[in-house]
Design a protein around this motif. Sequence first.
Motif, PDB file in Angstrom:
ATOM      1  N   SER A   1       0.837  -1.192   0.000  1.00 63.60           N
ATOM      2  CA  SER A   1       0.000   0.000   0.000  1.00 63.60           C
ATOM      3  C   SER A   1       0.871   1.240   0.000  1.00 63.60           C
ATOM      4  O   SER A   1       2.066   1.183   0.280  1.00 63.60           O
ATOM      5  CB  SER A   1      -0.920   0.017   1.221  1.00 63.60           C
ATOM      6  N   PHE A   2       0.261   2.380  -0.330  1.00 67.91           N
ATOM      7  CA  PHE A   2       0.961   3.649  -0.180  1.00 67.91           C
ATOM      8  C   PHE A   2      -0.054   4.746   0.089  1.00 67.91           C
ATOM      9  O   PHE A   2      -1.245   4.607  -0.178  1.00 67.91           O
ATOM     10  CB  PHE A   2       1.828   3.986  -1.397  1.00 67.91           C
ATOM     11  N   GLU A   3       0.419   5.834   0.652  1.00 65.94           N
ATOM     12  CA  GLU A   3      -0.420   6.980   0.960  1.00 65.94           C
ATOM     13  C   GLU A   3       0.397   8.226   0.643  1.00 65.94           C
ATOM     14  O   GLU A   3       1.552   8.348   1.061  1.00 65.94           O
ATOM     15  CB  GLU A   3      -0.815   6.967   2.440  1.00 65.94           C
ATOM     16  N   VAL A   4      -0.176   9.139  -0.117  1.00 69.88           N
ATOM     17  CA  VAL A   4       0.601  10.289  -0.557  1.00 69.88           C
ATOM     18  C   VAL A   4      -0.302  11.467  -0.859  1.00 69.88           C
ATOM     19  O   VAL A   4      -1.448  11.294  -1.282  1.00 69.88           O
ATOM     20  CB  VAL A   4       1.439   9.935  -1.816  1.00 69.88           C
ATOM     21  N   GLU A   5       0.200  12.648  -0.580  1.00 69.80           N
ATOM     22  CA  GLU A   5      -0.487  13.869  -0.989  1.00 69.80           C
ATOM     23  C   GLU A   5       0.424  14.622  -1.952  1.00 69.80           C
ATOM     24  O   GLU A   5       1.527  15.026  -1.589  1.00 69.80           O
ATOM     25  CB  GLU A   5      -0.832  14.747   0.210  1.00 69.80           C
TER      26      GLU A   5
ATOM     27  N   THR B   1      -8.368   5.318  -1.933  1.00 68.35           N
ATOM     28  CA  THR B   1      -9.026   6.357  -1.153  1.00 68.35           C
ATOM     29  C   THR B   1      -8.547   7.703  -1.662  1.00 68.35           C
ATOM     30  O   THR B   1      -7.344   7.930  -1.788  1.00 68.35           O
ATOM     31  CB  THR B   1      -8.695   6.215   0.343  1.00 68.35           C
ATOM     32  N   GLN B   2      -9.485   8.611  -1.961  1.00 64.07           N
ATOM     33  CA  GLN B   2      -9.133   9.918  -2.482  1.00 64.07           C
ATOM     34  C   GLN B   2      -9.802  11.007  -1.661  1.00 64.07           C
ATOM     35  O   GLN B   2     -10.801  10.773  -0.987  1.00 64.07           O
ATOM     36  CB  GLN B   2      -9.553  10.034  -3.953  1.00 64.07           C
ATOM     37  N   LYS B   3      -9.226  12.217  -1.760  1.00 65.06           N
ATOM     38  CA  LYS B   3      -9.745  13.350  -1.009  1.00 65.06           C
ATOM     39  C   LYS B   3     -10.692  14.175  -1.869  1.00 65.06           C
ATOM     40  O   LYS B   3     -10.414  14.450  -3.022  1.00 65.06           O
ATOM     41  CB  LYS B   3      -8.600  14.239  -0.532  1.00 65.06           C
TER      42      LYS B   3
ATOM     43  N   CYS C   1      -4.764   7.115  -1.389  1.00 67.65           N
ATOM     44  CA  CYS C   1      -4.161   5.995  -0.684  1.00 67.65           C
ATOM     45  C   CYS C   1      -4.613   4.726  -1.387  1.00 67.65           C
ATOM     46  O   CYS C   1      -5.804   4.551  -1.650  1.00 67.65           O
ATOM     47  CB  CYS C   1      -4.611   5.981   0.778  1.00 67.65           C
ATOM     48  N   ARG C   2      -3.651   3.857  -1.698  1.00 71.73           N
ATOM     49  CA  ARG C   2      -3.996   2.590  -2.339  1.00 71.73           C
ATOM     50  C   ARG C   2      -3.792   1.455  -1.347  1.00 71.73           C
ATOM     51  O   ARG C   2      -2.794   1.395  -0.640  1.00 71.73           O
ATOM     52  CB  ARG C   2      -3.114   2.347  -3.573  1.00 71.73           C
ATOM     53  N   ARG C   3      -4.737   0.534  -1.319  1.00 70.75           N
ATOM     54  CA  ARG C   3      -4.643  -0.619  -0.440  1.00 70.75           C
ATOM     55  C   ARG C   3      -3.829  -1.719  -1.126  1.00 70.75           C
ATOM     56  O   ARG C   3      -3.224  -1.515  -2.162  1.00 70.75           O
ATOM     57  CB  ARG C   3      -6.048  -1.125  -0.107  1.00 70.75           C
ATOM     58  N   GLU C   4      -3.843  -2.902  -0.573  1.00 73.79           N
ATOM     59  CA  GLU C   4      -3.051  -4.011  -1.101  1.00 73.79           C
ATOM     60  C   GLU C   4      -3.477  -4.369  -2.524  1.00 73.79           C
ATOM     61  O   GLU C   4      -4.627  -4.219  -2.907  1.00 73.79           O
ATOM     62  CB  GLU C   4      -3.207  -5.234  -0.195  1.00 73.79           C
ATOM     63  N   GLY C   5      -2.510  -4.881  -3.268  1.00 71.89           N
ATOM     64  CA  GLY C   5      -2.797  -5.318  -4.632  1.00 71.89           C
ATOM     65  C   GLY C   5      -1.830  -4.722  -5.633  1.00 71.89           C
ATOM     66  O   GLY C   5      -1.313  -3.623  -5.451  1.00 71.89           O
ATOM     67  N   ILE C   6      -1.563  -5.462  -6.695  1.00 73.40           N
ATOM     68  CA  ILE C   6      -0.700  -4.979  -7.765  1.00 73.40           C
ATOM     69  C   ILE C   6      -1.468  -3.953  -8.586  1.00 73.40           C
ATOM     70  O   ILE C   6      -2.611  -4.174  -8.958  1.00 73.40           O
ATOM     71  CB  ILE C   6      -0.226  -6.141  -8.660  1.00 73.40           C
ATOM     72  N   CYS C   7      -0.840  -2.828  -8.846  1.00 75.71           N
ATOM     73  CA  CYS C   7      -1.489  -1.748  -9.589  1.00 75.71           C
ATOM     74  C   CYS C   7      -0.643  -1.402 -10.809  1.00 75.71           C
ATOM     75  O   CYS C   7       0.477  -0.923 -10.678  1.00 75.71           O
ATOM     76  CB  CYS C   7      -1.654  -0.516  -8.696  1.00 75.71           C
ATOM     77  N   CYS C   8      -1.176  -1.658 -11.996  1.00 72.51           N
ATOM     78  CA  CYS C   8      -0.501  -1.325 -13.242  1.00 72.51           C
ATOM     79  C   CYS C   8      -1.292  -0.201 -13.907  1.00 72.51           C
ATOM     80  O   CYS C   8      -2.522  -0.279 -13.995  1.00 72.51           O
ATOM     81  CB  CYS C   8      -0.421  -2.543 -14.153  1.00 72.51           C
TER      82      CYS C   8
END
Length: 300
Positions: free
Chosen positions: A49-53, A73-75, A102-109
Motif C-alpha cells: 500500500s501507499f499513501e501520498v499527498e 481512497t481519495q480526497k 491511498c492505495r490498499r493491497e494489490g498490484i497496480c498497473c
Amino acid sequence: MLKTKTVTENLPKVIELGQRFDHTTPVLSSRQRGWNGIVVEQYQHLSNSFEVEFPAPSDHWLVLPLGQPVLVTQKSDDRLHESIIQRGDTILVPAGQPKYWCRREGICCAVHMHLKPEMIRQTAEASEMDTKRTGLVDCSGKQDLQLHQIAMLLLAELESGGMMGQLYVESLTQVLAIHLLRHYSTVTQTITSENRSLNHIQLQQTIDYIHTYLNRDLSLAELASVINISPTYFASLFKQAMGISPHQYVIQQRVEQAKVMLKRTDLTIADIALQVGFSNQSHLTRHFKRFTGMTPKQIR
C-alpha cells in the motif's frame, strides 16, 4: 467504477510527499524522447500500500489503470472517499489542483500521462473554443474506453522505441487533447472547422514540402509552419482536404517512393527504408504490405 462510499474521518493536515509512497520508478517513460506537450509513462506498483499527498501539479495528469480492480481512497471536500478503480476507468487531475490518495493491497498497473496546459490551450484556440472559459475538470472513475484506446496507441509507440515517428505521436496527442476538451472540460461544445479549408496553394506547398523532406522525422509543427497556421488547425484541415491525416499521407508517400526505388535501383531494402524515412527495414515491410498487399522483396 464498481462502488463508492464516503469515509467520515477527517484527512490528516499534512502528509509528506514520499513518506509512505511506493517509490517504484516507471517501467517505461517517454521523458527522454522529447515528445511535444506530453509525457507517457507506465507504472507497476508492487508493494502492499501507499499513501501520498501530491502538491498541485504544473501539468494536467491522467492515470489510466490497466490491471485488476484496486481499492483507492481519495480526497474530496476535506473527506475521504473510497472507490474501486478498474481497467477502463479514468483519473484526471487538472493542473494546479492538489491530489491525495491511498492505495490498499494489490498490484497496480497503470499508464500515466502528463499534458502541458499550453498544448491544451492551443488546441482549444485552434478549435475556436473560449480559452478563458475552457478548463479541464477533476474526474475519478469515469469509464472511457476511447481514451484508453488512445493511451494504448501511445504506449505501443513508446514500447516500440518511437518507430512510427514524431508526426504520429503528435497526431495522437492532438486527438487526445480534443477528446479531453470535448468530454472533460467546463465547456463541452462540438469542435468543428466549418467553412474553413486549405486553399490549393497551401495544400500544394505542404505536399511539396513533404515530398522534399520525406526522409525526415516530420512533425505537425514543422508542416504547419510551411503555411503559417497552428499545428492543431493544420491537422484537421489537411484531413478535410486529403481525406487522410498528415501522418497517414506521409506513410503512404514513403511506401510509394520505396516502390519506385525497389524497381529502379539496386540499393538494399534496408537502405531504401532509411532513405524514404522509415526507421528500419521491418518498419518499411509492415507498412508496405499494408498498402500494397506484397512485401518489398516480392515487388523487387
